[in-house]
Write a protein that holds these residues in place. Structure first.
Motif, short mmCIF file in Angstrom:
data_model
loop_
_atom_site.label_atom_id
_atom_site.label_comp_id
_atom_site.label_asym_id
_atom_site.label_seq_id
_atom_site.Cartn_x
_atom_site.Cartn_y
_atom_site.Cartn_z
N ILE A 187 75.31 33.12 35.34
CA ILE A 187 75.83 34.33 35.96
C ILE A 187 74.67 35.32 36.14
O ILE A 187 73.82 35.46 35.25
N SER A 188 74.62 35.92 37.29
CA SER A 188 73.59 36.92 37.60
C SER A 188 74.30 38.23 37.93
O SER A 188 75.11 38.30 38.86
N ILE A 189 73.98 39.27 37.13
CA ILE A 189 74.68 40.55 37.24
C ILE A 189 73.80 41.57 37.98
O ILE A 189 72.61 41.69 37.70
N THR A 190 74.41 42.26 38.90
CA THR A 190 73.80 43.42 39.54
C THR A 190 74.66 44.64 39.23
O THR A 190 75.83 44.69 39.62
N ASP A 191 74.10 45.59 38.47
CA ASP A 191 74.89 46.76 38.09
C ASP A 191 75.36 47.52 39.33
O ASP A 191 74.60 47.72 40.28
N THR A 202 84.07 43.75 38.89
CA THR A 202 84.24 42.35 39.30
C THR A 202 83.42 42.02 40.53
O THR A 202 83.30 40.85 40.91
N ALA A 241 77.51 38.28 29.66
CA ALA A 241 76.47 39.10 30.28
C ALA A 241 76.94 40.55 30.37
O ALA A 241 78.11 40.81 30.65
N GLU A 258 81.43 31.61 41.14
CA GLU A 258 81.24 30.20 41.48
C GLU A 258 82.52 29.44 41.20
O GLU A 258 83.24 29.73 40.23
N VAL A 309 77.20 44.44 31.90
CA VAL A 309 77.19 45.16 33.17
C VAL A 309 77.39 46.64 32.86
O VAL A 309 78.24 47.01 32.06
N SER A 330 80.19 42.77 40.68
CA SER A 330 78.79 42.83 40.25
C SER A 330 78.13 41.45 40.18
O SER A 330 76.99 41.34 39.75
N TYR A 331 78.84 40.40 40.59
CA TYR A 331 78.29 39.05 40.56
C TYR A 331 78.94 38.25 41.68
O TYR A 331 79.95 38.66 42.27
N TYR A 346 86.28 33.81 34.76
CA TYR A 346 85.66 35.08 34.41
C TYR A 346 86.68 35.98 33.71
O TYR A 346 87.84 36.05 34.11
#
Length: 384
Positions: free
Chosen positions: A219-223, A236, A285, A242, A287, A238-239, A247
């Motif tokens: 999982i790759s999080i972008t705030d 929800t 992860a 897949e 956020v 922020s990623y 989640y």
């Protein structure tokens, strides 16, 4: 009655060995049954008859000893004792092989040969039945383990369930069983491993077990971008989700406190997204949600009735303000709640007891980034 013998210890005593009756109960699996037995006493009050029950797990073939080490050692087939007569014969040639409750076969007996035994009971004590068995070479059945996240224990009984009980197992890295597996209880790498099953005569077979260790889900999080109050943040988004992953959203790193509405977060905090794959592997992860508040925002009412909605007094505050004291006071001036943690929300209680409905007063004492005092107060209604 037929089948009685004279005792070698006391010649005046006549006795009869066990008279077995073979019952196939497979059609009653999962059901409760009742068996009734009638005994044939020799003389009233002088002797008694009784019965033993033996339940075998190998329902289809109650003949033991059918695994051979070709060319190494003879084997002894055994069946149920206590019948009047026995007839062992080769199924293909019909040749009579023996007339006891056991049969010795030479080491040259080929694997795959079918042997039958006819069980003849004493008159009036059951029906003639014929049992079949096939001579087998040594083999190891392997039940493949499911994919795991951390490790697989290939010594687990579930993996070798269904094999003959006299097998002793060893564990190997290669199919030629030349490299021992040092820790078969804790395999952390995917691949093929091998189980060697050896019986008492020394014959062995090898089974392959395939271990699949599943990696933690990615999982790759972008705030999310900051928003101005009263806007909310949807964490929800922020990623990029897949397929095949699940989640969930939580308030704490240990993922014990669920986040009720991750699509409408209304306060500054770090939340946590838990990702679970089909094997049960987990990645957690963080956020960050950032909301710009105009100072301090506290609702004028809340309902601490345990329905899961608006049960606590939430306090929203600009991150530039550091709280020194937050107090709740009742109409008589009693301090019913105090905290320096603005996110330690008040639940409408005092000393563990729920307070009555009514109006209460709150006071905030803090400083901003310039160390200027920030003081604010107001009232809040407790409803039910």
């Amino acid at each position: 009655m037929p089948g009685f013998k004279r005792s070698e210890v006391e010649p005046t005593v006549l006795f009869k060995p066990w008279s077995p009756v073979l019952l196939n109960l497979t059609e009653y699996l999962g059901r409760r049954i009742r068996l009734e037995f009638t005994t044939n006493d020799c003389t009233f009050t002088q002797h008694f008859g009784y019965v033993y029950l033996d339940v075998t797990e190998n329902c289809s073939h109650p003949v033991t000893g059918n695994v051979i080490c070709p060319g190494v050692a003879p084997i002894t087939l055994k069946t149920l004792p206590g019948f009047n007569e026995y007839e062992w014969f080769d199924v293909e040639t019909k040749k009579l092989l023996g007339m006891a409750d056991s049969l010795v076969l030479p080491a040259s007996t080929p694997v795959g040969r079918q042997i039958a035994v006819k069980l003849v009971p004493y008159p009036g004590l059951g029906c003639i039945q014929t049992l079949y068995t096939t001579i087998q070479g040594p083999k190891v059945n392997v039940n493949q383990p499911p994919p795991e996240c951390v490790f697989v224990d290939i010594t687990a009984s579930s993996i070798t369930a269904g094999n003959l009980p006299d097998l002793k197992y060893s564990y190997w890295m290669d199919a030629a069983v030349t490299i021992p597996l040092t820790n078969p209880k804790n395999i952390t790498k995917s691949g093929s491993y091998y189980i060697k099953g050896q019986n008492s005569p020394g014959c062995f077979a090898i089974g392959e077990v395939k271990v699949i260790i599943v990696s933690p889900p990615p999982i790759s999080i972008t705030d999310p971008e900051p928003v101005n109050y009263p806007e909310t943040i949807d964490i929800t988004t922020s990623y990029i989700p897949e397929a095949g992953l699940k989640y969930s959203y939580w308030k704490d790193l240990k993922v014990t406190v669920p986040l009720p509405n991750p699509k409408a977060v209304n306060r500054n905090a770090t939340f946590y997204i838990k990702v679970t794959n089909i094997a049960g592997c987990v990645t957690v992860a963080p956020v960050k949600a950032y909301i710009i508040y105009p100072g301090i925002v506290i609702p004028n009412a809340f309902t601490p009735n345990g329905d899961g909605v608006n049960d606590v007094l939430t306090v929203l505050i600009d991150n530039s303000i550091k709280i020194k004291a937050f107090k709740i006071i009742n109409k008589w001036g009693d301090v019913v709640f105090t905290s320096t943690d603005i996110y330690n929300y008040w639940d409408g209680s005092w000393n563990g007891k729920a307070l009555p409905v009514g109006v209460y007063y709150w006071f905030v004492d803090g400083v901003d980034t310039s160390q200027r005092k920030v003081r604010q107060s107001g009232s809040v209604a407790v409803l039910k």
